[in-house]
Design an enzyme around this catalytic site. Sequence first.
Site, PDB file in Angstrom:
ATOM      1  N   LYS A 110     -26.391  -3.869 165.472  1.00  0.00           N
ATOM      2  CA  LYS A 110     -27.101  -2.850 166.245  1.00  0.00           C
ATOM      3  C   LYS A 110     -26.494  -1.463 166.077  1.00  0.00           C
ATOM      4  O   LYS A 110     -27.163  -0.458 166.329  1.00  0.00           O
ATOM      5  CB  LYS A 110     -27.128  -3.223 167.727  1.00  0.00           C
ATOM      6  N   TYR A 124     -33.736 -20.281 172.584  1.00  0.00           N
ATOM      7  CA  TYR A 124     -32.878 -19.117 172.425  1.00  0.00           C
ATOM      8  C   TYR A 124     -31.591 -19.280 173.233  1.00  0.00           C
ATOM      9  O   TYR A 124     -31.616 -19.591 174.433  1.00  0.00           O
ATOM     10  CB  TYR A 124     -33.607 -17.856 172.891  1.00  0.00           C
ATOM     11  N   TYR A 128     -26.998 -16.086 167.365  1.00  0.00           N
ATOM     12  CA  TYR A 128     -27.655 -15.536 166.182  1.00  0.00           C
ATOM     13  C   TYR A 128     -27.021 -16.046 164.891  1.00  0.00           C
ATOM     14  O   TYR A 128     -27.615 -16.830 164.158  1.00  0.00           O
ATOM     15  CB  TYR A 128     -27.615 -13.995 166.217  1.00  0.00           C
TER      16      TYR A 128
END
Length: 339
Positions: free
Chosen positions: A54, A268, A294
């Site tokens: 990010k 998730y 992730y």
Amino acid sequence: MHLSRFNPLRFAHLPTPLEPLPRLTQALATSPGGGPELWIKRDDCTGLAGGGNKTRKLEYLLGDALANDATTLVTQGAVQSNHVRQTVAAACRFGLECEVILEERTGSNAVDYTQSGNVLLDELMGAKIRRVPGGTDMNAELAKVAAEVAERGGTPYVIPGGGSNIIGALGYVECALELVNQANEMGLEIDRIVTATGSAGTHAGLVAGIAVMGADIPILGIGVRAPKETQEANVYKLAVETADLLGHKERVTRDMVVADCDYVGAGYGLVDQEVIEALKLAARTDAILLDPVYTGKAMKGLIALSRAGKFDGETVVFLHTGGAQGLFGYQSVLDGNLE
């Protein structure tokens, strides 16, 4: 591609390393065809409060925020969001306030998950945090918080989950250019890039960057949340929009967007034994620290596909999007499974 015209700020530690993974390569050389030669692009090393993918997006997003006289960043993510941690850090770096909405997406009430890892770092850096139940309309919540900031005289700048909009995706257009240049300097011919794909911005930016350059390197996203059809549609839409911003919309074709969503597991942020084994294998071969949400699931997919012979003879670059800080939020899950 004249990315400087979008006025990014420069605070990431770039270029990030591109390194071989010799011991992991050896560990996965079990298929009849010998498996792939594995390399890693270390975007866990971007430097902002522990780094992660990010940070590249935030260089462009913060440039836009300051150009619009923002006083407060407003963003959202799951409780253990890596994006939120890096956004809070960027706000600190540039003297902005930061309002954060954390979605209780996994349903976990474990103390380590709700208070440690990224949450602890968010609090350390002074974020104003509010929590909402899983399934909340997060776009509506962002709009609500932004309105509150404006009502008290501030200027909000809303950053979507994952920083995944056209401006944020430019960070991974730049990464694609950086990666290709590094490979050229090394004389390395890349056959495939593999990365986690979630909020779509990293995957879409890579696709757009590779397409606009004409580099012709396939990109495989290993899904962490959505079904394949949904994920590919989200990535394709954002990749086309990003390429359009660069003046080359026509260069992104639908077949460039591939997501394998067979490794999500129960959902998730939910960890299964295969994810734990992937975390252990990466750590115990080339000392690569992954996260359970992730990169752990992306590595789970990479391992399974390599062992099935899908990448035999290929040179594969694994894009490490960071997130090891989140490991501390999963201590109770990992306890007893690390022998």
